[in-house]
Design a protein around this motif. Structure first.
Motif, PDB file in Angstrom:
ATOM      1  N   LEU A  74       0.842  -1.284   0.009  1.00  0.00           N
ATOM      2  CA  LEU A  74      -0.066  -0.206  -0.053  1.00  0.00           C
ATOM      3  C   LEU A  74       0.853   1.346  -0.027  1.00  0.00           C
ATOM      4  N   PRO A  75       0.317   2.389  -0.621  1.00  0.00           N
ATOM      5  CA  PRO A  75       1.449   3.595  -0.571  1.00  0.00           C
ATOM      6  C   PRO A  75       1.868   3.752   0.781  1.00  0.00           C
ATOM      7  N   ARG A  76       1.026   4.018   1.742  1.00  0.00           N
ATOM      8  CA  ARG A  76       1.993   4.463   3.012  1.00  0.00           C
ATOM      9  C   ARG A  76       3.076   3.238   3.577  1.00  0.00           C
ATOM     10  N   ASP A  77       2.623   2.096   3.385  1.00  0.00           N
ATOM     11  CA  ASP A  77       3.513   0.994   3.462  1.00  0.00           C
ATOM     12  C   ASP A  77       4.880   1.219   3.044  1.00  0.00           C
ATOM     13  N   ALA A  78       4.632   1.572   1.326  1.00  0.00           N
ATOM     14  CA  ALA A  78       5.778   1.315   0.429  1.00  0.00           C
ATOM     15  C   ALA A  78       6.724   2.573   0.757  1.00  0.00           C
ATOM     16  N   GLU A  79       6.030   3.595   1.274  1.00  0.00           N
ATOM     17  CA  GLU A  79       6.922   4.969   1.500  1.00  0.00           C
ATOM     18  C   GLU A  79       7.731   4.728   2.929  1.00  0.00           C
ATOM     19  N   PHE A  80       7.041   3.858   3.868  1.00  0.00           N
ATOM     20  CA  PHE A  80       8.038   3.513   5.049  1.00  0.00           C
ATOM     21  C   PHE A  80       9.196   2.383   4.304  1.00  0.00           C
ATOM     22  N   ALA A  81       8.836   1.642   3.601  1.00  0.00           N
ATOM     23  CA  ALA A  81       9.774   0.713   3.204  1.00  0.00           C
ATOM     24  C   ALA A  81      11.040   1.483   2.352  1.00  0.00           C
ATOM     25  N   VAL A  82      10.704   2.325   1.404  1.00  0.00           N
ATOM     26  CA  VAL A  82      11.708   3.339   0.870  1.00  0.00           C
ATOM     27  C   VAL A  82      12.616   3.886   1.675  1.00  0.00           C
ATOM     28  N   PHE A  83      11.956   4.347   3.135  1.00  0.00           N
ATOM     29  CA  PHE A  83      12.543   5.035   3.927  1.00  0.00           C
ATOM     30  C   PHE A  83      13.704   4.146   4.486  1.00  0.00           C
ATOM     31  N   ILE A  84      13.153   2.965   4.854  1.00  0.00           N
ATOM     32  CA  ILE A  84      14.037   2.108   5.780  1.00  0.00           C
ATOM     33  C   ILE A  84      15.081   1.540   4.811  1.00  0.00           C
ATOM     34  N   HIS A 100      21.299   1.334  11.559  1.00  0.00           N
ATOM     35  CA  HIS A 100      20.586   2.334  11.997  1.00  0.00           C
ATOM     36  C   HIS A 100      19.607   1.450  13.003  1.00  0.00           C
ATOM     37  N   ALA A 101      19.275   2.379  13.945  1.00  0.00           N
ATOM     38  CA  ALA A 101      18.238   1.616  15.019  1.00  0.00           C
ATOM     39  C   ALA A 101      16.822   1.506  14.188  1.00  0.00           C
ATOM     40  N   MET A 102      16.245   0.290  14.537  1.00  0.00           N
ATOM     41  CA  MET A 102      14.966  -0.047  13.802  1.00  0.00           C
ATOM     42  C   MET A 102      13.676  -0.163  14.514  1.00  0.00           C
ATOM     43  N   GLY A 103      13.843   0.487  15.669  1.00  0.00           N
ATOM     44  CA  GLY A 103      12.381   0.322  16.351  1.00  0.00           C
ATOM     45  C   GLY A 103      11.392   1.273  15.915  1.00  0.00           C
ATOM     46  N   TYR A 104      10.092   0.857  15.886  1.00  0.00           N
ATOM     47  CA  TYR A 104       9.090   1.708  15.124  1.00  0.00           C
ATOM     48  C   TYR A 104       9.176   3.324  15.826  1.00  0.00           C
ATOM     49  N   LYS A 105       9.378   3.475  17.103  1.00  0.00           N
ATOM     50  CA  LYS A 105       9.213   4.830  17.692  1.00  0.00           C
ATOM     51  C   LYS A 105      10.533   5.614  17.053  1.00  0.00           C
ATOM     52  N   VAL A 106      11.683   4.854  17.012  1.00  0.00           N
ATOM     53  CA  VAL A 106      12.697   5.663  16.202  1.00  0.00           C
ATOM     54  C   VAL A 106      12.450   6.008  14.919  1.00  0.00           C
ATOM     55  N   ILE A 107      11.921   4.973  13.938  1.00  0.00           N
ATOM     56  CA  ILE A 107      11.584   5.407  12.700  1.00  0.00           C
ATOM     57  C   ILE A 107      10.651   6.599  12.574  1.00  0.00           C
ATOM     58  N   ALA A 108       9.547   6.419  13.513  1.00  0.00           N
ATOM     59  CA  ALA A 108       8.332   7.664  13.529  1.00  0.00           C
ATOM     60  C   ALA A 108       9.094   9.077  13.840  1.00  0.00           C
ATOM     61  N   ALA A 109      10.231   8.916  14.798  1.00  0.00           N
ATOM     62  CA  ALA A 109      10.702  10.096  15.194  1.00  0.00           C
ATOM     63  C   ALA A 109      11.624  10.629  14.008  1.00  0.00           C
ATOM     64  N   GLU A 110      12.215   9.844  12.989  1.00  0.00           N
ATOM     65  CA  GLU A 110      12.958  10.389  11.948  1.00  0.00           C
ATOM     66  C   GLU A 110      12.054  10.521  10.728  1.00  0.00           C
ATOM     67  N   HIS A 111      10.825  10.146  10.717  1.00  0.00           N
ATOM     68  CA  HIS A 111      10.154   9.947   9.370  1.00  0.00           C
ATOM     69  C   HIS A 111       9.396  11.452   9.314  1.00  0.00           C
ATOM     70  N   PRO A 112       9.353  12.008   7.961  1.00  0.00           N
ATOM     71  CA  PRO A 112       9.035  13.438   8.076  1.00  0.00           C
ATOM     72  C   PRO A 112       7.412  13.605   8.037  1.00  0.00           C
ATOM     73  N   HIS A 113       6.769  12.558   7.891  1.00  0.00           N
ATOM     74  CA  HIS A 113       5.182  12.603   7.524  1.00  0.00           C
ATOM     75  C   HIS A 113       4.123  11.925   8.584  1.00  0.00           C
ATOM     76  N   ALA A 156       1.361   4.867  12.752  1.00  0.00           N
ATOM     77  CA  ALA A 156       1.394   4.736  11.462  1.00  0.00           C
ATOM     78  C   ALA A 156       2.815   3.817  11.345  1.00  0.00           C
ATOM     79  N   SER A 157       3.769   4.215  11.868  1.00  0.00           N
ATOM     80  CA  SER A 157       5.147   3.476  11.745  1.00  0.00           C
ATOM     81  C   SER A 157       4.778   1.940  12.110  1.00  0.00           C
ATOM     82  N   ARG A 158       4.182   1.712  13.539  1.00  0.00           N
ATOM     83  CA  ARG A 158       4.193   0.543  13.944  1.00  0.00           C
ATOM     84  C   ARG A 158       3.331  -0.339  12.992  1.00  0.00           C
ATOM     85  N   VAL A 159       2.266  -0.083  12.347  1.00  0.00           N
ATOM     86  CA  VAL A 159       1.362  -0.667  11.557  1.00  0.00           C
ATOM     87  C   VAL A 159       2.111  -1.054  10.248  1.00  0.00           C
TER      88      VAL A 159
END
Length: 343
Positions: free
Chosen positions: A26-36, A43-56, A61-64
């Motif tokens: 799905l578009p949002r999941d693909a966006e996270f996949a490209v980001f990762i 790089h730390a891979m906890g969903y909280k860390v990813i959310a803190a770095e993700h601009p949107h 949303a990061s966890r799901v």
């Protein structure tokens, strides 16, 4: 970045980058996949860390999305039981990433291959030990004779120097720094005798990590209007403002460590195969969380969906009472009325 030996780890053997890498998501999941995918290894891979770095997107949303990326075959969390040669043991959770989509069977085989891996910290925590290349011993063995040959050649060159030739000794960096202090402030004009007397102190400064600029600054900042004894003032300042010694870091010898057990873990919580059933990288609770927001992949194209009810037949738009229709069919067949019948 995570601690050394933790964080994102690429599994290797991936396909080259291409536009449709994550087109199945799905578009949002693909966006996270490209980001990762663009994060550096480690790089730390906890969903909280990813959310803190993700601009949107935020944590939910990061966890799901990370859960859905895991279900799609791009992410896995694997707990490795490490046994060190001093008989100490510990569990370490590794995060493995694959840009190429992998099947559950592929990930299961990958986890099995982690068993018995040498992960000695001296070589790099968590990675397979790199064996010494063949021929390295020969190179090391031939290095000494070559060095001796160079020394012999240098000795021959020394013997060929004419007796009348004299070598000029280059001043040390500390001495050179002291002689140039007067260029910054003429009140600190140090004589040759002063420079040689203070050379050991200046050398000590440099050995502690100070730069020539640091020494010059210490000797010229806040000077009185008139300096009658530059050498004495310089000695006093070099002694009183001496920087601290560098702390000696004791290098810990690497101890042989081997992966003695491997189990799959949930990517969104601390559950693992010892207590929960892990399905495609997630426990049942986290799997349900990812499914609450809808399908994991793109919806079925409209061309594959059934046509309008009735298929264009006469009376297709007529609303049918299904319960009444079933009861009429039962009566026609001589059957007793159904449980929900009122007749």
């Amino acid at each position: 970045m995570a601690k050394t030996g933790y964080g994102k780890r690429s599994v290797g053997g991936e396909d080259p980058h291409a536009d449709p890498d994550f087109a199945h998501l799905l578009p949002r999941d693909a966006e996270f996949a490209v980001f990762i995918d663009h994060l550096d290894d480690g790089h730390a891979m906890g969903y909280k860390v990813i959310a803190a770095e993700h601009p949107h997107h935020g944590q939910q949303a990061s966890r799901v999305s990370m859960g859905r990326i895991t279900l799609a075959g791009h992410l896995r969390w694997i707990k490795e039981h490490i046994t060190v040669e001093d008989n100490s043991m510990r569990w370490v959770t590794r995060t493995y990433w694959s840009r190429t989509r992998r099947s559950p069977e592929w990930w299961a085989n990958f986890a099995r291959e982690r068993h018995a891996k040498d992960v000695t910290e001296h070589y790099q925590s968590g990675l397979a030990r790199v064996e010494q290349a063949e021929g390295a011993e020969e190179t090391e063995a031939t290095a000494v004779p070559a060095q001796q040959a160079d020394q012999v050649g240098q000795a021959d060159q020394v013997d060929q120097v004419e007796p009348d030739e004299q070598t000029t000794e280059q001043p040390s960096a500390a001495y050179q720094t002291l002689t140039e202090v007067s260029a910054t402030d003429a009140r600190m004009a140090l004589s040759d005798r002063d420079c040689r007397s203070l050379e050991a102190l200046a050398t000590d400064w440099l050995s502690r990590g100070a730069t020539p600029h640091d020494i010059t600054k210490a000797l010229t900042d806040g000077l009185p209007p008139a300096v009658t004894n530059p050498g004495g003032l310089a000695r006093n300042r070099l002694e009183s403002k001496m920087p601290p010694k560098k702390a000696k870091v004791r290098q810990k010898a690497g101890r042989r460590a081997v992966v003695s057990r491997v189990i799959m873990a949930c990517g969104l919580c601390d559950a693992d195969e010892r207590t929960e059933k892990i399905v495609n990288g997630l426990c049942r609770e986290c799997l349900a969380l990812c499914e609450l927001e809808g399908p994991v992949y793109e919806p079925v194209p409209e061309t594959f969906l059934p046509g309008p009810r009735g298929g264009g037949l006469p009376g297709a738009d007529e609303v049918v009472d299904v319960t009444a229709r079933v009861e009429s069919l039962r009566r026609a067949a001589g059957l007793a009325p159904g449980r929900g019948s009122t007749r």
